[in-house]
Design a protein around this motif. Structure first.
Motif, PDB file in Angstrom:
ATOM      1  N   ARG A   1     -12.650  94.143 -20.700  1.00 43.75           N
ATOM      2  CA  ARG A   1     -12.363  93.098 -21.693  1.00 43.75           C
ATOM      3  C   ARG A   1     -11.466  92.015 -21.103  1.00 43.75           C
ATOM      4  O   ARG A   1     -11.695  90.826 -21.293  1.00 43.75           O
ATOM      5  CB  ARG A   1     -11.682  93.723 -22.918  1.00 43.75           C
ATOM      6  CG  ARG A   1     -11.305  92.721 -24.004  1.00 43.75           C
ATOM      7  CD  ARG A   1     -10.520  93.380 -25.108  1.00 43.75           C
ATOM      8  NE  ARG A   1      -9.267  93.922 -24.639  1.00 43.75           N
ATOM      9  CZ  ARG A   1      -8.170  93.178 -24.434  1.00 43.75           C
ATOM     10  NH1 ARG A   1      -8.182  91.876 -24.647  1.00 43.75           N
ATOM     11  NH2 ARG A   1      -7.059  93.746 -24.000  1.00 43.75           N
TER      12      ARG A   1
ATOM     13  N   ASP B   1      -5.323 107.147 -20.909  1.00 40.23           N
ATOM     14  CA  ASP B   1      -6.728 107.519 -21.077  1.00 40.23           C
ATOM     15  C   ASP B   1      -7.551 106.597 -20.187  1.00 40.23           C
ATOM     16  O   ASP B   1      -7.723 105.416 -20.487  1.00 40.23           O
ATOM     17  CB  ASP B   1      -7.140 107.365 -22.542  1.00 40.23           C
ATOM     18  CG  ASP B   1      -8.547 107.881 -22.826  1.00 40.23           C
ATOM     19  OD1 ASP B   1      -9.382 107.849 -21.904  1.00 40.23           O
ATOM     20  OD2 ASP B   1      -8.819 108.312 -23.963  1.00 40.23           O
ATOM     21  N   ASP B   2      -8.056 107.112 -19.078  1.00 42.62           N
ATOM     22  CA  ASP B   2      -8.768 106.276 -18.109  1.00 42.62           C
ATOM     23  C   ASP B   2     -10.021 105.637 -18.701  1.00 42.62           C
ATOM     24  O   ASP B   2     -10.398 104.529 -18.305  1.00 42.62           O
ATOM     25  CB  ASP B   2      -9.138 107.093 -16.865  1.00 42.62           C
ATOM     26  CG  ASP B   2      -7.926 107.391 -15.995  1.00 42.62           C
ATOM     27  OD1 ASP B   2      -7.138 106.457 -15.750  1.00 42.62           O
ATOM     28  OD2 ASP B   2      -7.760 108.542 -15.559  1.00 42.62           O
ATOM     29  N   SER B   3     -10.686 106.330 -19.626  1.00 43.30           N
ATOM     30  CA  SER B   3     -11.886 105.756 -20.247  1.00 43.30           C
ATOM     31  C   SER B   3     -11.528 104.517 -21.070  1.00 43.30           C
ATOM     32  O   SER B   3     -12.238 103.497 -21.025  1.00 43.30           O
ATOM     33  CB  SER B   3     -12.590 106.792 -21.127  1.00 43.30           C
ATOM     34  OG  SER B   3     -11.732 107.253 -22.157  1.00 43.30           O
ATOM     35  N   LYS B   4     -10.416 104.579 -21.802  1.00 42.65           N
ATOM     36  CA  LYS B   4      -9.966 103.418 -22.571  1.00 42.65           C
ATOM     37  C   LYS B   4      -9.471 102.306 -21.651  1.00 42.65           C
ATOM     38  O   LYS B   4      -9.673 101.122 -21.923  1.00 42.65           O
ATOM     39  CB  LYS B   4      -8.861 103.829 -23.552  1.00 42.65           C
ATOM     40  CG  LYS B   4      -9.331 104.748 -24.671  1.00 42.65           C
ATOM     41  CD  LYS B   4      -8.194 105.084 -25.633  1.00 42.65           C
ATOM     42  CE  LYS B   4      -8.675 105.979 -26.757  1.00 42.65           C
ATOM     43  NZ  LYS B   4      -7.570 106.339 -27.690  1.00 42.65           N
ATOM     44  N   GLU B   5      -8.830 102.699 -20.555  1.00 45.64           N
ATOM     45  CA  GLU B   5      -8.345 101.710 -19.595  1.00 45.64           C
ATOM     46  C   GLU B   5      -9.507 100.958 -18.958  1.00 45.64           C
ATOM     47  O   GLU B   5      -9.406  99.763 -18.682  1.00 45.64           O
ATOM     48  CB  GLU B   5      -7.503 102.395 -18.515  1.00 45.64           C
ATOM     49  CG  GLU B   5      -6.163 102.933 -19.000  1.00 45.64           C
ATOM     50  CD  GLU B   5      -5.245 101.845 -19.506  1.00 45.64           C
ATOM     51  OE1 GLU B   5      -5.160 100.787 -18.850  1.00 45.64           O
ATOM     52  OE2 GLU B   5      -4.626 102.032 -20.573  1.00 45.64           O
ATOM     53  N   TYR B   6     -10.608 101.658 -18.717  1.00 48.43           N
ATOM     54  CA  TYR B   6     -11.795 101.005 -18.139  1.00 48.43           C
ATOM     55  C   TYR B   6     -12.328  99.939 -19.092  1.00 48.43           C
ATOM     56  O   TYR B   6     -12.596  98.800 -18.690  1.00 48.43           O
ATOM     57  CB  TYR B   6     -12.874 102.048 -17.854  1.00 48.43           C
ATOM     58  CG  TYR B   6     -14.201 101.454 -17.446  1.00 48.43           C
ATOM     59  CD1 TYR B   6     -14.412 100.968 -16.157  1.00 48.43           C
ATOM     60  CD2 TYR B   6     -15.246 101.352 -18.359  1.00 48.43           C
ATOM     61  CE1 TYR B   6     -15.628 100.404 -15.790  1.00 48.43           C
ATOM     62  CE2 TYR B   6     -16.470 100.797 -18.002  1.00 48.43           C
ATOM     63  CZ  TYR B   6     -16.653 100.324 -16.716  1.00 48.43           C
ATOM     64  OH  TYR B   6     -17.861  99.762 -16.354  1.00 48.43           O
ATOM     65  N   ILE B   7     -12.474 100.309 -20.360  1.00 44.35           N
ATOM     66  CA  ILE B   7     -12.984  99.350 -21.355  1.00 44.35           C
ATOM     67  C   ILE B   7     -12.028  98.173 -21.503  1.00 44.35           C
ATOM     68  O   ILE B   7     -12.454  97.014 -21.585  1.00 44.35           O
ATOM     69  CB  ILE B   7     -13.187 100.067 -22.709  1.00 44.35           C
ATOM     70  CG1 ILE B   7     -14.292 101.122 -22.579  1.00 44.35           C
ATOM     71  CG2 ILE B   7     -13.524  99.067 -23.805  1.00 44.35           C
ATOM     72  CD1 ILE B   7     -14.447 102.009 -23.795  1.00 44.35           C
ATOM     73  N   ALA B   8     -10.709  98.463 -21.506  1.00 43.60           N
ATOM     74  CA  ALA B   8      -9.713  97.389 -21.633  1.00 43.60           C
ATOM     75  C   ALA B   8      -9.760  96.466 -20.414  1.00 43.60           C
ATOM     76  O   ALA B   8      -9.632  95.243 -20.553  1.00 43.60           O
ATOM     77  CB  ALA B   8      -8.320  97.993 -21.789  1.00 43.60           C
ATOM     78  N   THR B   9      -9.960  97.034 -19.237  1.00 43.13           N
ATOM     79  CA  THR B   9     -10.022  96.212 -18.026  1.00 43.13           C
ATOM     80  C   THR B   9     -11.238  95.300 -18.050  1.00 43.13           C
ATOM     81  O   THR B   9     -11.151  94.121 -17.675  1.00 43.13           O
ATOM     82  CB  THR B   9     -10.054  97.114 -16.772  1.00 43.13           C
ATOM     83  OG1 THR B   9      -8.863  97.909 -16.728  1.00 43.13           O
ATOM     84  CG2 THR B   9     -10.136  96.280 -15.505  1.00 43.13           C
TER      85      THR B   9
ATOM     86  N   MET C   1     -10.746 105.114 -13.389  1.00 42.37           N
ATOM     87  CA  MET C   1     -11.270 104.415 -14.572  1.00 42.37           C
ATOM     88  C   MET C   1     -12.794 104.380 -14.538  1.00 42.37           C
ATOM     89  O   MET C   1     -13.456 104.625 -15.553  1.00 42.37           O
ATOM     90  CB  MET C   1     -10.721 102.988 -14.609  1.00 42.37           C
ATOM     91  CG  MET C   1      -9.231 102.942 -14.928  1.00 42.37           C
ATOM     92  SD  MET C   1      -8.509 101.443 -14.444  1.00 42.37           S
ATOM     93  CE  MET C   1      -8.538 100.378 -15.351  1.00 42.37           C
TER      94      MET C   1
END
Length: 307
Positions: free
Chosen positions: A238, A228-236, A193
């Protein structure tokens, strides 16, 4: 009952196949609930309508379900005023993580709506799961989201039965998985991520393609289907905001994660003294200096600690 002595493997497999066909993945043995991982999503089994059905129903009155276990535990806590425990156990890939989520969803559903600075307490409790999974789950041979740690989740209620707080204690994080990964497994999600973070964060934490890090390139698996690791990073990030982790604390956490990747790229050669070693080349020294910068200390401090 007289035919139980003739139970054989084809019969067991036929039973499991029949259960898959009708999505009957749960059964009781006494007051224990046994679950079979269906390896697919069954959202109709876990919606708010199902929660309403199990609310207040006698144990065993409806089909076996995690909601029934959670409801029985909640009712006993309220009626007898005694703390209750639910143990979720099973082998890797059995579905422990998902079963725990279901239990927490139901307990949060029963806990009402206690407001806390614009966000509910139960929301904070439920949102803690993605954070734990980011730093404690990894892809294994059997499971794309296997929890490589044990956790004790304590949900606290007030006298009226509303959630008043929660505490999560983590046990037995498999730290050996950080430095050694077998193909086709992946390391902990947080590493990938962070490598897929926005450009400004990539630059801040001095990272790049996961294929360039020894702790990640021991396996040929860098991506997960449907993730999608990039989206997972942003979600994490948040979710970390929601559960009350400050920006400074988040920055410190991800600096440590990045530093670990750089430390894994340091190679050694024999030093001048007996049983001594030094970084092998300039590349190793560069990773050492980068790790020191991320950890906000000097290279000599790291070197003393790792020599």
């Amino acid at each position: 009952m007289t035919k139980l002595a003739y139970l054989h493997e084809p019969g067991v497999l036929e039973n499991l196949r029949s259960r898959y066909d009708i999505n009957a993945i749960y059964t009781y043995t006494g007051n224990l609930l046994i679950a079979v991982n269906p390896f697919r999503k069954l959202p109709h089994l876990y919606d708010s309508h199902m929660m309403a059905q199990y609310k207040g129903a006698a144990f065993g009155e409806l089909s076996p379900h995690p909601f029934a276990v959670a409801d029985a535990s909640y009712r006993q806590m309220m009626n007898e005023g005694i703390s209750q425990s639910i143990l979720v156990s099973g082998e890797s890939g059995a579905g422990k993580t998902e079963s725990t989520k279901l239990l927490m969803w139901y307990l949060a559903y029963m806990g009402g709506r206690a407001a806390a600075e614009g966000r509910t307490v139960e929301q904070q409790v439920l949102e803690s799961n993605p954070v734990l999974e980011a730093f404690g789950n990894a892809k294994t041979v059997r499971n794309n989201n296997s929890s490589c740690f044990g956790k004790f989740v304590e949900i606290q209620y007030d006298q009226s039965g509303r959630i008043s707080g929660a505490a999560i204690r983590t046990y037995l994080l498999e730290r050996s998985c950080v430095c050694q990964v077998s193909d086709p497994e992946r390391n902990y999600h947080c590493f990938y991520m962070l490598c897929a973070a926005p450009p400004k964060d990539i630059q801040r934490y001095k990272l790049g393609n996961p294929r360039t890090f020894h702790y990640l390139n021991q396996s040929n698996c860098y991506e997960l289907d449907g993730v999608d690791d990039s989206k997972e990073y942003i979600a994490t990030r948040r979710v970390m905001d929601i559960v009350g982790i400050s920006n400074d604390e988040q920055d410190a956490i991800f600096r440590v994660v990045a530093a670990i990747l750089h430390l894994g790229n340091i190679e050694f050669k024999k030093g001048k003294g007996i049983d001594s070693s030094v970084p092998k080349d300039e590349i190793s020294w560069l990773h050492l200096k980068t790790a020191a910068e991320l950890l906000k200390c000097t290279t000599s401090l790291i070197w003393t600690g790792t020599s």
